[in-house]
Design a protein around this motif. Sequence first.
Motif, PDB file in Angstrom:
ATOM      1  N   PRO A   1       8.252   9.164   2.772  1.00 37.43           N
ATOM      2  CA  PRO A   1       8.391   9.825   1.468  1.00 37.43           C
ATOM      3  C   PRO A   1       9.855  10.146   1.183  1.00 37.43           C
ATOM      4  CG  PRO A   1       7.138  11.187   3.025  1.00 37.43           C
ATOM      5  CD  PRO A   1       7.452   9.914   3.711  1.00 37.43           C
ATOM      6  N   GLY A   2      10.228   9.985  -0.076  1.00 36.12           N
ATOM      7  CA  GLY A   2      11.610  10.242  -0.473  1.00 36.12           C
ATOM      8  C   GLY A   2      12.511   9.030  -0.310  1.00 36.12           C
ATOM      9  N   GLU A   3      11.973   7.940   0.222  1.00 33.42           N
ATOM     10  CA  GLU A   3      12.785   6.742   0.427  1.00 33.42           C
ATOM     11  C   GLU A   3      12.276   5.583  -0.425  1.00 33.42           C
ATOM     12  OE1 GLU A   3      13.692   5.562   4.446  1.00 33.42           O
ATOM     13  OE2 GLU A   3      13.474   7.626   5.150  1.00 33.42           O
ATOM     14  N   THR A   4      13.218   4.756  -0.851  1.00 34.29           N
ATOM     15  CA  THR A   4      12.893   3.529  -1.573  1.00 34.29           C
ATOM     16  C   THR A   4      13.024   2.359  -0.602  1.00 34.29           C
ATOM     17  OG1 THR A   4      15.176   3.251  -2.267  1.00 34.29           O
ATOM     18  CG2 THR A   4      13.727   4.506  -3.739  1.00 34.29           C
ATOM     19  N   GLY A   5      12.885   1.149  -1.115  1.00 37.17           N
ATOM     20  CA  GLY A   5      13.033  -0.031  -0.259  1.00 37.17           C
ATOM     21  C   GLY A   5      11.805  -0.284   0.582  1.00 37.17           C
ATOM     22  N   THR A   6      12.022  -0.911   1.731  1.00 34.09           N
ATOM     23  CA  THR A   6      10.907  -1.320   2.584  1.00 34.09           C
ATOM     24  C   THR A   6      11.084  -0.826   4.008  1.00 34.09           C
ATOM     25  OG1 THR A   6      11.959  -3.419   3.203  1.00 34.09           O
ATOM     26  CG2 THR A   6      10.527  -3.440   1.253  1.00 34.09           C
ATOM     27  N   GLU A   7       9.992  -0.882   4.737  1.00 39.73           N
ATOM     28  CA  GLU A   7       9.953  -0.522   6.154  1.00 39.73           C
ATOM     29  C   GLU A   7       9.324  -1.701   6.892  1.00 39.73           C
ATOM     30  OE1 GLU A   7      10.140   1.887   9.600  1.00 39.73           O
ATOM     31  OE2 GLU A   7      10.945   2.303   7.623  1.00 39.73           O
ATOM     32  N   VAL A   8       9.913  -2.098   7.997  1.00 42.65           N
ATOM     33  CA  VAL A   8       9.331  -3.156   8.829  1.00 42.65           C
ATOM     34  C   VAL A   8       8.166  -2.553   9.594  1.00 42.65           C
ATOM     35  CG1 VAL A   8       9.728  -4.758  10.744  1.00 42.65           C
ATOM     36  CG2 VAL A   8      11.513  -4.385   9.035  1.00 42.65           C
ATOM     37  N   MET A   9       7.061  -3.303   9.649  1.00 42.03           N
ATOM     38  CA  MET A   9       5.857  -2.813  10.322  1.00 42.03           C
ATOM     39  C   MET A   9       5.241  -3.965  11.117  1.00 42.03           C
ATOM     40  SD  MET A   9       2.615  -0.955   8.457  1.00 42.03           S
ATOM     41  CE  MET A   9       3.496   0.547   8.106  1.00 42.03           C
ATOM     42  N   GLU A  10       4.681  -3.638  12.248  1.00 44.12           N
ATOM     43  CA  GLU A  10       3.957  -4.637  13.040  1.00 44.12           C
ATOM     44  C   GLU A  10       2.663  -5.008  12.314  1.00 44.12           C
ATOM     45  OE1 GLU A  10       4.987  -6.147  15.853  1.00 44.12           O
ATOM     46  OE2 GLU A  10       6.861  -5.037  15.618  1.00 44.12           O
ATOM     47  N   MET A  11       2.282  -6.256  12.405  1.00 46.94           N
ATOM     48  CA  MET A  11       1.096  -6.739  11.697  1.00 46.94           C
ATOM     49  C   MET A  11      -0.160  -5.968  12.082  1.00 46.94           C
ATOM     50  SD  MET A  11      -0.548  -8.497   9.506  1.00 46.94           S
ATOM     51  CE  MET A  11       0.227  -9.948   8.863  1.00 46.94           C
ATOM     52  N   GLU A  12      -0.327  -5.640  13.335  1.00 45.69           N
ATOM     53  CA  GLU A  12      -1.534  -4.946  13.764  1.00 45.69           C
ATOM     54  C   GLU A  12      -1.623  -3.547  13.133  1.00 45.69           C
ATOM     55  OE1 GLU A  12       0.542  -6.620  15.769  1.00 45.69           O
ATOM     56  OE2 GLU A  12      -0.785  -8.320  16.209  1.00 45.69           O
ATOM     57  N   ALA A  13      -0.506  -2.825  13.089  1.00 45.80           N
ATOM     58  CA  ALA A  13      -0.487  -1.502  12.462  1.00 45.80           C
ATOM     59  C   ALA A  13      -0.731  -1.618  10.961  1.00 45.80           C
ATOM     60  CB  ALA A  13       0.846  -0.798  12.733  1.00 45.80           C
ATOM     61  N   PHE A  14      -0.138  -2.639  10.350  1.00 48.81           N
ATOM     62  CA  PHE A  14      -0.345  -2.899   8.926  1.00 48.81           C
ATOM     63  C   PHE A  14      -1.817  -3.190   8.660  1.00 48.81           C
ATOM     64  CE2 PHE A  14      -0.563  -6.102   5.507  1.00 48.81           C
ATOM     65  CZ  PHE A  14      -0.054  -5.352   4.458  1.00 48.81           C
ATOM     66  N   TYR A  15      -2.392  -4.044   9.475  1.00 51.35           N
ATOM     67  CA  TYR A  15      -3.791  -4.424   9.321  1.00 51.35           C
ATOM     68  C   TYR A  15      -4.704  -3.198   9.381  1.00 51.35           C
ATOM     69  CZ  TYR A  15      -8.354  -6.433  10.354  1.00 51.35           C
ATOM     70  OH  TYR A  15      -9.685  -6.742  10.330  1.00 51.35           O
ATOM     71  N   GLU A  16      -4.486  -2.333  10.357  1.00 50.49           N
ATOM     72  CA  GLU A  16      -5.328  -1.146  10.513  1.00 50.49           C
ATOM     73  C   GLU A  16      -5.344  -0.289   9.259  1.00 50.49           C
ATOM     74  OE1 GLU A  16      -7.615  -0.014  12.741  1.00 50.49           O
ATOM     75  OE2 GLU A  16      -7.340  -2.054  13.492  1.00 50.49           O
ATOM     76  N   ARG A  17      -4.216  -0.150   8.613  1.00 51.70           N
ATOM     77  CA  ARG A  17      -4.131   0.736   7.440  1.00 51.70           C
ATOM     78  C   ARG A  17      -4.448   0.025   6.128  1.00 51.70           C
ATOM     79  NH1 ARG A  17       0.658   4.661   7.230  1.00 51.70           N
ATOM     80  NH2 ARG A  17      -0.487   5.229   5.359  1.00 51.70           N
ATOM     81  N   ALA A  18      -4.172  -1.266   6.049  1.00 52.33           N
ATOM     82  CA  ALA A  18      -4.249  -1.964   4.758  1.00 52.33           C
ATOM     83  C   ALA A  18      -5.422  -2.921   4.615  1.00 52.33           C
ATOM     84  CB  ALA A  18      -2.947  -2.725   4.526  1.00 52.33           C
ATOM     85  N   LYS A  19      -6.188  -3.125   5.648  1.00 53.25           N
ATOM     86  CA  LYS A  19      -7.257  -4.138   5.595  1.00 53.25           C
ATOM     87  C   LYS A  19      -8.284  -3.877   4.501  1.00 53.25           C
ATOM     88  CE  LYS A  19     -10.040  -1.879   9.065  1.00 53.25           C
ATOM     89  NZ  LYS A  19     -10.127  -1.640  10.461  1.00 53.25           N
ATOM     90  N   ASP A  20      -8.490  -2.606   4.137  1.00 54.94           N
ATOM     91  CA  ASP A  20      -9.483  -2.284   3.115  1.00 54.94           C
ATOM     92  C   ASP A  20      -8.903  -2.151   1.713  1.00 54.94           C
ATOM     93  OD1 ASP A  20     -11.661  -2.291   4.895  1.00 54.94           O
ATOM     94  OD2 ASP A  20     -11.182  -0.253   5.540  1.00 54.94           O
ATOM     95  N   ALA A  21      -7.625  -2.450   1.551  1.00 54.10           N
ATOM     96  CA  ALA A  21      -7.013  -2.399   0.216  1.00 54.10           C
ATOM     97  C   ALA A  21      -7.710  -3.397  -0.702  1.00 54.10           C
ATOM     98  CB  ALA A  21      -5.524  -2.703   0.298  1.00 54.10           C
ATOM     99  N   GLU A  22      -7.961  -2.974  -1.919  1.00 51.43           N
ATOM    100  CA  GLU A  22      -8.644  -3.834  -2.880  1.00 51.43           C
ATOM    101  C   GLU A  22      -7.722  -4.870  -3.512  1.00 51.43           C
ATOM    102  OE1 GLU A  22     -11.886  -1.667  -5.199  1.00 51.43           O
ATOM    103  OE2 GLU A  22     -10.452  -0.099  -4.629  1.00 51.43           O
ATOM    104  N   TYR A  23      -6.415  -4.578  -3.509  1.00 54.59           N
ATOM    105  CA  TYR A  23      -5.436  -5.488  -4.117  1.00 54.59           C
ATOM    106  C   TYR A  23      -4.255  -5.674  -3.181  1.00 54.59           C
ATOM    107  CZ  TYR A  23      -7.926  -4.888  -8.482  1.00 54.59           C
ATOM    108  OH  TYR A  23      -8.899  -4.881  -9.442  1.00 54.59           O
ATOM    109  N   ILE A  24      -3.868  -6.911  -3.022  1.00 56.79           N
ATOM    110  CA  ILE A  24      -2.627  -7.254  -2.331  1.00 56.79           C
ATOM    111  C   ILE A  24      -1.647  -7.718  -3.392  1.00 56.79           C
ATOM    112  CG2 ILE A  24      -1.497  -8.965  -0.849  1.00 56.79           C
ATOM    113  CD1 ILE A  24      -3.996  -8.899   0.926  1.00 56.79           C
ATOM    114  N   ILE A  25      -0.455  -7.112  -3.367  1.00 55.12           N
ATOM    115  CA  ILE A  25       0.645  -7.574  -4.207  1.00 55.12           C
ATOM    116  C   ILE A  25       1.708  -8.094  -3.247  1.00 55.12           C
ATOM    117  CG2 ILE A  25       2.333  -6.979  -5.985  1.00 55.12           C
ATOM    118  CD1 ILE A  25      -0.672  -6.629  -6.840  1.00 55.12           C
ATOM    119  N   TYR A  26       1.890  -9.388  -3.272  1.00 51.42           N
ATOM    120  CA  TYR A  26       2.847 -10.018  -2.368  1.00 51.42           C
ATOM    121  C   TYR A  26       4.139 -10.293  -3.127  1.00 51.42           C
ATOM    122  CZ  TYR A  26       4.684 -12.875   1.353  1.00 51.42           C
ATOM    123  OH  TYR A  26       5.463 -13.366   2.367  1.00 51.42           O
TER     124      TYR A  26
END
Length: 180
Positions: free
Chosen positions: A81-106
């Motif tokens: 919070p409070g930051e712009t830009g991006t953060e590098v994340m491991e795919m497995e951690a990303f998957y755990e949090r984002a797998k149920d997202a209804e929309y992917i914006i690539y």
Amino acid sequence: GRTEWMKLYGVLFGTEEEADLVFEKQEQAFLEVNPDELENKSVVIFYISPKGNLHVRNADDYMTKMFELAGGEYVFSDLNPGETGTEVMEMEAFYERAKDAEYIIYMYNMGGRPETLADFLSYNELLSDFKAVEKNNVWCTTPEFFQLSHSLGEMIKEFNEVLKLEDESQDQFNYLFKLK
């Protein structure tokens, strides 16, 4: 705020009236958005670099804010919070949090340029297990997306339209296109 730069450019180049009209058009487009019409439209925004690093937009990045203004709920709204830009994340951690997202914006320009859903899925096998993939809600930003600061009101309105889409036949907008 980004669109207000048009007013400064108008002053600098002696085109204040034209700049004011551009700004007013964007303001009107933004005012037409009703995010309250949407319920629980979860969104994740990311790209995978040519080196294979997954980059997720931070919580206060302008892209995440635009989708929130459009009625989306950003999955990583607590990421830096409070930051712009991006953060590098491991795919497995990303998957755990984002797998149920209804929309992917690539982010098309940042992380390669998938032309099809198969191209996108080739980045990592876990992507095929995402809810957004199953629901056919994988969208990419258009090539010129990051060059446009004079049309942010129209962008937010379009994002709202994408999140409300019921008709599968519409897959191309001005700022987003669906991967098929």
